[in-house]
Design a protein around this motif. Structure first.
Motif, PDB file in Angstrom:
ATOM      1  N   PHE A 100       0.834  -1.202   0.000  1.00 31.50           N
ATOM      2  CA  PHE A 100       0.000   0.000   0.000  1.00 31.50           C
ATOM      3  C   PHE A 100       0.871   1.255   0.000  1.00 31.50           C
ATOM      4  O   PHE A 100       0.591   2.220  -0.701  1.00 31.50           O
ATOM      5  N   SER A 103       2.320   2.159  -3.416  1.00 32.83           N
ATOM      6  CA  SER A 103       1.339   2.180  -4.499  1.00 32.83           C
ATOM      7  C   SER A 103       1.669   3.204  -5.581  1.00 32.83           C
ATOM      8  O   SER A 103       1.481   2.935  -6.767  1.00 32.83           O
ATOM      9  N   TYR A 107       2.346   1.975  -9.315  1.00 34.55           N
ATOM     10  CA  TYR A 107       1.452   2.442 -10.376  1.00 34.55           C
ATOM     11  C   TYR A 107       2.206   3.180 -11.478  1.00 34.55           C
ATOM     12  O   TYR A 107       1.956   2.972 -12.657  1.00 34.55           O
ATOM     13  N   PHE A 120      -4.268  -0.348  -8.005  1.00 29.39           N
ATOM     14  CA  PHE A 120      -3.304   0.706  -7.679  1.00 29.39           C
ATOM     15  C   PHE A 120      -3.750   2.046  -8.245  1.00 29.39           C
ATOM     16  O   PHE A 120      -3.499   3.091  -7.637  1.00 29.39           O
ATOM     17  N   VAL A 131      -1.735   6.820   1.838  1.00 29.07           N
ATOM     18  CA  VAL A 131      -0.448   6.292   1.385  1.00 29.07           C
ATOM     19  C   VAL A 131       0.671   6.836   2.263  1.00 29.07           C
ATOM     20  O   VAL A 131       1.576   6.103   2.668  1.00 29.07           O
TER      21      VAL A 131
END
Length: 151
Positions: A100, A103, A107, A120, A131
């Motif tokens: 997480f 992310s 991504y 994501f 985040v």
């Protein structure tokens, strides 16, 4: 032996005062870091180096979380014994929080197929601090996974 400070009828331990000072220091670091992070964002976005910006942001907040965790482990440094690593804690807490927390890097840096990319993308596009919180928690989990055993 803990020393107590008498404030009227309430007794406050020295450790509580140190905790308050430590949290205040962390808040000051967060406030002061705002301008450099904005500058870094402008520079990296201007040079199309989005990954560099998110990597720097990731490192900063994980480091901040590690500092918070280091404070918990600070009292163990002088104790006798050997250092151990809590592998189950890293697996159960560190890996999901780490995914997480990474992310943005995942991504923008990895071209993933289908559902994983959509997951994501959802995290990145609906982010309102989760985040960053995950990055701080990741740093805390990693540093508190190290402990001293009695020996």
């Amino acid at each position: 032996m803990k020393s107590k400070i008498d404030w009227g009828s309430k007794k406050v331990s020295r450790r509580s005062m140190v905790n308050l000072a430590w949290v205040s220091l962390m808040l000051i670091v967060l406030i002061i870091s705002g301008s450099p992070l904005v500058w870094l964002h402008k520079v990296c976005i201007g040079q199309y180096a989005v990954i560099s910006y998110y990597f720097a942001l990731f490192g900063f907040f994980v480091f901040l979380g590690a500092l918070l965790g280091f404070y918990d482990r600070f009292y163990e440094i002088d104790q006798k014994g050997s250092w151990e690593v809590d592998i189950p804690k890293i697996i159960i807490w560190g890996i999901p929080i780490g995914l997480f927390a990474c992310s943005y890097l995942i991504y923008h840096g990895i071209n993933m197929p289908g559902l994983a990319n959509q997951l994501f993308a959802y995290i990145v596009n609906t982010d309102s601090g989760q985040v960053v919180a995950a990055q701080v928690i990741l740093g805390y989990v990693l540093i508190t996974s190290c402990y001293k055993t009695n020996g």
